[in-house]
Design a protein around this motif. Structure first.
Motif, PDB file in Angstrom:
ATOM      1  N   SER A 125      70.695  29.859  18.847  1.00  0.00           N
ATOM      2  CA  SER A 125      69.428  29.789  19.602  1.00  0.00           C
ATOM      3  C   SER A 125      68.488  30.903  19.177  1.00  0.00           C
ATOM      4  O   SER A 125      67.300  30.666  18.940  1.00  0.00           O
ATOM      5  N   LEU A 126      69.008  32.107  19.090  1.00  0.00           N
ATOM      6  CA  LEU A 126      68.182  33.250  18.694  1.00  0.00           C
ATOM      7  C   LEU A 126      67.649  33.078  17.271  1.00  0.00           C
ATOM      8  O   LEU A 126      66.496  33.417  16.984  1.00  0.00           O
ATOM      9  N   ARG A 127      68.452  32.520  16.400  1.00  0.00           N
ATOM     10  CA  ARG A 127      68.017  32.277  15.026  1.00  0.00           C
ATOM     11  C   ARG A 127      66.941  31.174  14.990  1.00  0.00           C
ATOM     12  O   ARG A 127      66.002  31.246  14.195  1.00  0.00           O
ATOM     13  N   MET A 128      67.082  30.169  15.850  1.00  0.00           N
ATOM     14  CA  MET A 128      66.067  29.114  15.926  1.00  0.00           C
ATOM     15  C   MET A 128      64.741  29.690  16.432  1.00  0.00           C
ATOM     16  O   MET A 128      63.673  29.362  15.921  1.00  0.00           O
ATOM     17  N   ILE A 129      64.824  30.554  17.433  1.00  0.00           N
ATOM     18  CA  ILE A 129      63.618  31.179  17.988  1.00  0.00           C
ATOM     19  C   ILE A 129      62.924  32.012  16.913  1.00  0.00           C
ATOM     20  O   ILE A 129      61.697  31.951  16.761  1.00  0.00           O
ATOM     21  N   ALA A 130      63.705  32.758  16.149  1.00  0.00           N
ATOM     22  CA  ALA A 130      63.133  33.573  15.075  1.00  0.00           C
ATOM     23  C   ALA A 130      62.495  32.700  13.998  1.00  0.00           C
ATOM     24  O   ALA A 130      61.475  33.083  13.405  1.00  0.00           O
ATOM     25  N   ASN A 168      72.398  27.872  27.893  1.00  0.00           N
ATOM     26  CA  ASN A 168      71.441  28.815  28.430  1.00  0.00           C
ATOM     27  C   ASN A 168      70.077  28.129  28.440  1.00  0.00           C
ATOM     28  O   ASN A 168      69.498  27.872  27.386  1.00  0.00           O
ATOM     29  N   THR A 169      69.603  27.834  29.605  1.00  0.00           N
ATOM     30  CA  THR A 169      68.330  27.123  29.758  1.00  0.00           C
ATOM     31  C   THR A 169      67.200  27.818  29.020  1.00  0.00           C
ATOM     32  O   THR A 169      66.414  27.182  28.323  1.00  0.00           O
ATOM     33  N   TYR A 170      67.111  29.126  29.167  1.00  0.00           N
ATOM     34  CA  TYR A 170      65.953  29.834  28.642  1.00  0.00           C
ATOM     35  C   TYR A 170      66.013  30.018  27.131  1.00  0.00           C
ATOM     36  O   TYR A 170      64.982  29.938  26.462  1.00  0.00           O
ATOM     37  N   LEU A 171      67.196  30.241  26.570  1.00  0.00           N
ATOM     38  CA  LEU A 171      67.305  30.295  25.110  1.00  0.00           C
ATOM     39  C   LEU A 171      67.001  28.927  24.509  1.00  0.00           C
ATOM     40  O   LEU A 171      66.310  28.826  23.492  1.00  0.00           O
ATOM     41  N   ALA A 172      67.520  27.880  25.129  1.00  0.00           N
ATOM     42  CA  ALA A 172      67.234  26.522  24.630  1.00  0.00           C
ATOM     43  C   ALA A 172      65.746  26.216  24.751  1.00  0.00           C
ATOM     44  O   ALA A 172      65.146  25.626  23.854  1.00  0.00           O
ATOM     45  N   MET A 173      65.128  26.623  25.857  1.00  0.00           N
ATOM     46  CA  MET A 173      63.702  26.382  26.052  1.00  0.00           C
ATOM     47  C   MET A 173      62.879  27.143  25.014  1.00  0.00           C
ATOM     48  O   MET A 173      61.931  26.593  24.443  1.00  0.00           O
ATOM     49  N   LEU A 174      63.240  28.388  24.751  1.00  0.00           N
ATOM     50  CA  LEU A 174      62.540  29.160  23.724  1.00  0.00           C
ATOM     51  C   LEU A 174      62.681  28.503  22.360  1.00  0.00           C
ATOM     52  O   LEU A 174      61.716  28.446  21.594  1.00  0.00           O
ATOM     53  N   ALA A 175      63.888  28.000  22.048  1.00  0.00           N
ATOM     54  CA  ALA A 175      64.117  27.356  20.756  1.00  0.00           C
ATOM     55  C   ALA A 175      63.359  26.033  20.652  1.00  0.00           C
ATOM     56  O   ALA A 175      62.837  25.694  19.592  1.00  0.00           O
ATOM     57  N   GLU A 176      63.287  25.292  21.743  1.00  0.00           N
ATOM     58  CA  GLU A 176      62.619  23.992  21.717  1.00  0.00           C
ATOM     59  C   GLU A 176      61.106  24.096  21.859  1.00  0.00           C
ATOM     60  O   GLU A 176      60.362  23.410  21.159  1.00  0.00           O
ATOM     61  N   GLN A 177      60.646  24.918  22.783  1.00  0.00           N
ATOM     62  CA  GLN A 177      59.221  24.953  23.129  1.00  0.00           C
ATOM     63  C   GLN A 177      58.459  26.118  22.528  1.00  0.00           C
ATOM     64  O   GLN A 177      57.234  26.110  22.529  1.00  0.00           O
ATOM     65  N   GLY A 178      59.172  27.148  22.088  1.00  0.00           N
ATOM     66  CA  GLY A 178      58.516  28.334  21.564  1.00  0.00           C
ATOM     67  C   GLY A 178      58.223  29.344  22.660  1.00  0.00           C
ATOM     68  O   GLY A 178      58.351  29.063  23.851  1.00  0.00           O
ATOM     69  N   ILE A 179      57.830  30.516  22.222  1.00  0.00           N
ATOM     70  CA  ILE A 179      57.587  31.616  23.163  1.00  0.00           C
ATOM     71  C   ILE A 179      56.378  31.354  24.068  1.00  0.00           C
ATOM     72  O   ILE A 179      56.468  31.562  25.281  1.00  0.00           O
ATOM     73  N   PRO A 180      55.245  30.871  23.563  1.00  0.00           N
ATOM     74  CA  PRO A 180      54.092  30.657  24.457  1.00  0.00           C
ATOM     75  C   PRO A 180      54.370  29.658  25.588  1.00  0.00           C
ATOM     76  O   PRO A 180      54.030  29.928  26.740  1.00  0.00           O
ATOM     77  N   ALA A 181      54.985  28.540  25.289  1.00  0.00           N
ATOM     78  CA  ALA A 181      55.252  27.534  26.323  1.00  0.00           C
ATOM     79  C   ALA A 181      56.276  28.044  27.336  1.00  0.00           C
ATOM     80  O   ALA A 181      56.139  27.802  28.542  1.00  0.00           O
ATOM     81  N   THR A 182      57.275  28.768  26.869  1.00  0.00           N
ATOM     82  CA  THR A 182      58.274  29.322  27.788  1.00  0.00           C
ATOM     83  C   THR A 182      57.638  30.387  28.674  1.00  0.00           C
ATOM     84  O   THR A 182      57.943  30.471  29.871  1.00  0.00           O
ATOM     85  N   ALA A 183      56.739  31.179  28.096  1.00  0.00           N
ATOM     86  CA  ALA A 183      56.023  32.182  28.893  1.00  0.00           C
ATOM     87  C   ALA A 183      55.190  31.509  29.987  1.00  0.00           C
ATOM     88  O   ALA A 183      55.161  31.983  31.129  1.00  0.00           O
ATOM     89  N   LEU A 184      54.549  30.391  29.671  1.00  0.00           N
ATOM     90  CA  LEU A 184      53.789  29.654  30.688  1.00  0.00           C
ATOM     91  C   LEU A 184      54.707  29.127  31.788  1.00  0.00           C
ATOM     92  O   LEU A 184      54.371  29.177  32.973  1.00  0.00           O
ATOM     93  N   TYR A 185      55.866  28.606  31.395  1.00  0.00           N
ATOM     94  CA  TYR A 185      56.840  28.082  32.351  1.00  0.00           C
ATOM     95  C   TYR A 185      57.282  29.188  33.317  1.00  0.00           C
ATOM     96  O   TYR A 185      57.350  28.978  34.522  1.00  0.00           O
ATOM     97  N   LEU A 186      57.572  30.356  32.767  1.00  0.00           N
ATOM     98  CA  LEU A 186      58.045  31.464  33.597  1.00  0.00           C
ATOM     99  C   LEU A 186      56.911  32.202  34.298  1.00  0.00           C
ATOM    100  O   LEU A 186      57.155  32.958  35.237  1.00  0.00           O
ATOM    101  N   ALA A 187      55.659  31.967  33.872  1.00  0.00           N
ATOM    102  CA  ALA A 187      54.517  32.595  34.526  1.00  0.00           C
ATOM    103  C   ALA A 187      54.338  32.079  35.952  1.00  0.00           C
ATOM    104  O   ALA A 187      53.902  32.826  36.831  1.00  0.00           O
TER     105      ALA A 187
END
Length: 176
Positions: free
Chosen positions: A34-39, A75-94
């Motif tokens: 997941s972390l490698r996908m996010i990177a 892990n919901t949030y690692l999967a979300m970061l890998a699938e949606q990217g950092i901006p979309a996950t930040a909006l979700y958690l905002a």
């Protein structure tokens, strides 16, 4: 106790899972992937629902843990970061972050007693905190529509209670 009575099966299953190192190893390898996908695609991610499609190509041996393919995101949030990217996950958690700030700002205006009171708001925030922690060990967005719905319904209930406490828009109920 309960381990030999009506919950014997559940206790046996829990004991088996606790002693199963393969599930822990699998989660470590998958979280690394997941972390490698996010990177690899931090802004856009790999697309909603595509974690399982791409994670295998990012898995590798981690420390002494052998590479084992298969499994799913835990892990919901690692999967979300890998699938949606950092901006979309930040909006979700905002949404919960902004709502928490709003709750703290309106805290003095919340009723101190009654069914819809500070106590209910605190209990609802504990439920959100619990869901957040549990979702760190599961993949809730795709596998449990019930849990995802409960997350948003609880946040909506908090928002409604907090919004009604705003003295600028409060409409007092008629007496009688």
């Amino acid at each position: 106790g309960l381990s030999v009575g009506p919950l014997a099966e559940q206790f046996a299953f829990a004991q088996e899972r606790i002693n199963d190192e393969d599930t822990v190893d699998s989660r470590i390898v998958t979280n690394d992937a997941s972390l490698r996908m996010i990177a690899a695609q931090p802004v856009t991610g790999f697309g909603f629902g595509n974690f399982e499609r791409y994670d295998e190509s990012f898995k590798r041996r981690v420390g002494d843990i052998p590479l084992k393919l298969g499994g799913s995101a835990h892990n919901t949030y690692l999967a979300m970061l890998a699938e949606q990217g950092i901006p979309a996950t930040a909006l979700y958690l905002a949404v919960p972050a902004i709502l928490l700030v709003g709750t703290l700002r309106r805290w003095p205006d919340l009723p101190r007693s009654g069914l819809v009171s500070r106590t209910l708001v605190v209990l609802l925030w504990f439920a959100i905190a619990d869901m957040f922690v549990v979702q760190n060990f599961l993949e809730m967005i795709h596998s449990s529509y019930w849990a995802t719905s409960l997350w948003w319904l609880t946040l909506g209930l908090i928002a409604t209670i907090v919004d009604r406490a705003d003295p600028a828009i409060r409409i007092d109920e008629p007496a009688g």
